[in-house]
Design a protein around this motif. Structure first.
Motif, PDB file in Angstrom:
ATOM      1  N   ASP A 136     -10.332   1.676   8.175  1.00  0.00           N
ATOM      2  CA  ASP A 136      -9.740   0.336   8.170  1.00  0.00           C
ATOM      3  C   ASP A 136      -8.339   0.354   7.568  1.00  0.00           C
ATOM      4  N   ILE A 137      -8.191   1.049   6.443  1.00  0.00           N
ATOM      5  CA  ILE A 137      -6.872   1.134   5.808  1.00  0.00           C
ATOM      6  C   ILE A 137      -5.895   1.859   6.722  1.00  0.00           C
ATOM      7  N   GLY A 138      -6.361   2.980   7.314  1.00  0.00           N
ATOM      8  CA  GLY A 138      -5.492   3.752   8.197  1.00  0.00           C
ATOM      9  C   GLY A 138      -5.038   2.964   9.412  1.00  0.00           C
ATOM     10  N   ALA A 139      -5.919   2.149   9.966  1.00  0.00           N
ATOM     11  CA  ALA A 139      -5.545   1.329  11.122  1.00  0.00           C
ATOM     12  C   ALA A 139      -4.464   0.327  10.739  1.00  0.00           C
ATOM     13  N   ASP A 140      -4.602  -0.288   9.567  1.00  0.00           N
ATOM     14  CA  ASP A 140      -3.570  -1.213   9.093  1.00  0.00           C
ATOM     15  C   ASP A 140      -2.246  -0.496   8.897  1.00  0.00           C
ATOM     16  N   ALA A 141      -2.291   0.687   8.298  1.00  0.00           N
ATOM     17  CA  ALA A 141      -1.071   1.443   8.040  1.00  0.00           C
ATOM     18  C   ALA A 141      -0.369   1.825   9.347  1.00  0.00           C
ATOM     19  N   ARG A 142      -1.152   2.149  10.377  1.00  0.00           N
ATOM     20  CA  ARG A 142      -0.547   2.528  11.670  1.00  0.00           C
ATOM     21  C   ARG A 142       0.017   1.324  12.415  1.00  0.00           C
ATOM     22  N   LEU A 143      -0.647   0.179  12.314  1.00  0.00           N
ATOM     23  CA  LEU A 143      -0.247  -0.991  13.093  1.00  0.00           C
ATOM     24  C   LEU A 143       0.857  -1.806  12.418  1.00  0.00           C
ATOM     25  N   LEU A 144       1.034  -1.645  11.112  1.00  0.00           N
ATOM     26  CA  LEU A 144       2.060  -2.431  10.426  1.00  0.00           C
ATOM     27  C   LEU A 144       3.469  -2.145  10.949  1.00  0.00           C
ATOM     28  N   PRO A 145       3.890  -0.889  11.129  1.00  0.00           N
ATOM     29  CA  PRO A 145       5.234  -0.650  11.675  1.00  0.00           C
ATOM     30  C   PRO A 145       5.421  -1.235  13.074  1.00  0.00           C
ATOM     31  N   VAL A 146       4.356  -1.262  13.872  1.00  0.00           N
ATOM     32  CA  VAL A 146       4.442  -1.848  15.213  1.00  0.00           C
ATOM     33  C   VAL A 146       4.701  -3.347  15.104  1.00  0.00           C
ATOM     34  N   PHE A 147       3.994  -4.008  14.171  1.00  0.00           N
ATOM     35  CA  PHE A 147       4.225  -5.436  13.955  1.00  0.00           C
ATOM     36  C   PHE A 147       5.647  -5.678  13.466  1.00  0.00           C
ATOM     37  N   VAL A 148       6.111  -4.857  12.538  1.00  0.00           N
ATOM     38  CA  VAL A 148       7.455  -5.027  11.972  1.00  0.00           C
ATOM     39  C   VAL A 148       8.520  -4.881  13.054  1.00  0.00           C
ATOM     40  N   ALA A 149       8.362  -3.900  13.923  1.00  0.00           N
ATOM     41  CA  ALA A 149       9.339  -3.699  14.997  1.00  0.00           C
ATOM     42  C   ALA A 149       9.381  -4.902  15.935  1.00  0.00           C
ATOM     43  N   GLU A 196      -1.004 -11.905   3.918  1.00  0.00           N
ATOM     44  CA  GLU A 196      -2.309 -11.321   4.190  1.00  0.00           C
ATOM     45  C   GLU A 196      -2.308  -9.814   3.944  1.00  0.00           C
ATOM     46  N   THR A 197      -1.184  -9.163   4.171  1.00  0.00           N
ATOM     47  CA  THR A 197      -1.106  -7.725   3.902  1.00  0.00           C
ATOM     48  C   THR A 197      -1.284  -7.447   2.415  1.00  0.00           C
ATOM     49  N   ASP A 198      -0.649  -8.253   1.574  1.00  0.00           N
ATOM     50  CA  ASP A 198      -0.836  -8.105   0.128  1.00  0.00           C
ATOM     51  C   ASP A 198      -2.296  -8.306  -0.259  1.00  0.00           C
ATOM     52  N   LEU A 199      -2.935  -9.297   0.338  1.00  0.00           N
ATOM     53  CA  LEU A 199      -4.329  -9.572   0.023  1.00  0.00           C
ATOM     54  C   LEU A 199      -5.245  -8.462   0.521  1.00  0.00           C
ATOM     55  N   ARG A 200      -4.939  -7.899   1.671  1.00  0.00           N
ATOM     56  CA  ARG A 200      -5.753  -6.806   2.207  1.00  0.00           C
ATOM     57  C   ARG A 200      -5.660  -5.578   1.297  1.00  0.00           C
ATOM     58  N   ILE A 201      -4.474  -5.289   0.812  1.00  0.00           N
ATOM     59  CA  ILE A 201      -4.313  -4.160  -0.103  1.00  0.00           C
ATOM     60  C   ILE A 201      -5.158  -4.376  -1.355  1.00  0.00           C
ATOM     61  N   ALA A 202      -5.154  -5.603  -1.878  1.00  0.00           N
ATOM     62  CA  ALA A 202      -5.964  -5.908  -3.060  1.00  0.00           C
ATOM     63  C   ALA A 202      -7.453  -5.750  -2.755  1.00  0.00           C
ATOM     64  N   ARG A 203      -7.886  -6.175  -1.565  1.00  0.00           N
ATOM     65  CA  ARG A 203      -9.297  -6.048  -1.201  1.00  0.00           C
ATOM     66  C   ARG A 203      -9.701  -4.581  -1.040  1.00  0.00           C
ATOM     67  N   TYR A 204      -8.826  -3.804  -0.426  1.00  0.00           N
ATOM     68  CA  TYR A 204      -9.128  -2.383  -0.248  1.00  0.00           C
ATOM     69  C   TYR A 204      -9.227  -1.668  -1.588  1.00  0.00           C
ATOM     70  N   ARG A 205      -8.316  -1.981  -2.494  1.00  0.00           N
ATOM     71  CA  ARG A 205      -8.357  -1.342  -3.807  1.00  0.00           C
ATOM     72  C   ARG A 205      -9.620  -1.755  -4.557  1.00  0.00           C
ATOM     73  N   PHE A 206      -9.976  -3.036  -4.461  1.00  0.00           N
ATOM     74  CA  PHE A 206     -11.218  -3.519  -5.088  1.00  0.00           C
ATOM     75  C   PHE A 206     -12.409  -2.741  -4.525  1.00  0.00           C
ATOM     76  N   ALA A 229      -0.543   5.399   1.398  1.00  0.00           N
ATOM     77  CA  ALA A 229       0.316   5.389   2.585  1.00  0.00           C
ATOM     78  C   ALA A 229       0.518   3.965   3.093  1.00  0.00           C
ATOM     79  N   PHE A 230      -0.544   3.167   3.061  1.00  0.00           N
ATOM     80  CA  PHE A 230      -0.443   1.771   3.483  1.00  0.00           C
ATOM     81  C   PHE A 230       0.459   0.993   2.531  1.00  0.00           C
ATOM     82  N   GLU A 231       0.272   1.196   1.228  1.00  0.00           N
ATOM     83  CA  GLU A 231       1.101   0.514   0.237  1.00  0.00           C
ATOM     84  C   GLU A 231       2.565   0.906   0.377  1.00  0.00           C
ATOM     85  N   ALA A 232       2.829   2.146   0.749  1.00  0.00           N
ATOM     86  CA  ALA A 232       4.206   2.600   0.910  1.00  0.00           C
ATOM     87  C   ALA A 232       4.898   1.918   2.081  1.00  0.00           C
TER      88      ALA A 232
END
Length: 273
Positions: A136-149, A196-206, A229-232
């Motif tokens: 789940d974390i890896g999918a977010d990390a891969r898709l975030l740059p696509v959203f940003v672009a 939501e990205t900030d909240l997802r990072i908090a949920r994953y760390r929890f 990697a996602f946080e970066a």
């Protein structure tokens, strides 16, 4: 027809639309690459959400989406829907919020929500929970740059839209208002994904912290690297919209109060001995 009758009829139509949207919201399914599955149901829900947002006085332009604007909304799906979608009712509420049938600040949440979904149900080995968390974390990390672009292209197009308005002599007040509302819609959607990205990072760390205590495993090291990697990549969202965009879009109020963000510890979660 008297004005009162028209008003009552409009209210009945709005109530009917909201009811139908609620009944079919559960049919909204995720497609590939973190996007909503194409179909009549999803289109209906999104249309109903536009009308609901307009009635609440939120920016909801009556303009067609550009290709990039449509893609931006598809890419936002991943970050606006629950990462662990095991509860049908929770998914329905999340989809009603994502589609703007319900206001963005309405949906309650907690840092425990993802972990609860992760551990819900039977599983053969606790290691599978670490694998699911890492995926789940890896999918977010891969898709975030696509959203940003995509968001960057939308912002460039919005800048062109606003510059063009000063040279177009045939535009009236309605045209100008619709253009400005679309720009606001796009900015607020990007700000919403950032929140939501900030909240997802908090949920994953929890989830990682509690999983490591509940069922310790060397697999936690891999999860931690994936989370880092996602946080970066998270700062990629910051240049897109102003720092206070969440407040301007009325996104932060109820959601931030409902979610207690778990701060990152000074030391790594997984310690080496």
């Amino acid at each position: 027809m008297p004005t009162t009758s028209l008003f009552r009829r409009s209210r009945r139509v709005s109530a009917l639309t909201a009811t139908l949207a609620t009944l079919v919201a559960g049919c909204a399914q995720q497609g590939d690459f973190g996007r909503p599955k194409p179909g009549a149901w999803n289109s209906f829900i999104d249309t109903a959400g536009t009308f609901a947002a307009r009635e609440r006085g939120e920016p909801a332009a009556a303009l067609p989406f550009t290709d990039d604007e449509g893609t931006l909304r598809d890419r936002a799906w991943r970050f606006l829907m629950p990462a662990a979608g095991n509860e049908a009712f929770t998914d329905i509420l999340a989809n009603l919020t994502r589609s703007r049938i319900l206001p963005a600040s309405w949906r309650p949440d907690s840092p425990e929500a993802y972990y609860a979904g992760l551990m819900d149900g039977a599983f053969r080995s606790p290691v599978s929970r670490y694998h699911r968390l890492s995926e789940d974390i890896g999918a977010d990390a891969r898709l975030l740059p696509v959203f940003v672009a995509t968001a960057a292209r939308v912002i460039q197009a919005d800048a062109l839209r606003l510059r063009s308005m000063s040279f177009a002599r045939s535009l009236d007040d309605w045209d100008a208002r619709q253009a400005n509302m679309r720009v606001a819609e796009n900015r607020c959607l990007i700000a919403w994904v950032r929140l939501e990205t900030d909240l997802r990072i908090a949920r994953y760390r929890f989830a990682l912290e509690h999983l490591l205590v509940a069922v310790p495993s060397p697999e936690a090291a891999l999860v931690q690297r994936t989370l880092r990697a996602f946080e970066a990549r998270r700062p990629m969202l910051d240049p897109l919209v102003p720092p206070d965009a969440e407040d301007r879009c009325d996104l932060a109020g109820a959601q931030v109060e409902a979610v207690v963000v778990v701060p990152a510890p000074a030391r790594p979660i997984v310690a080496k001995y």
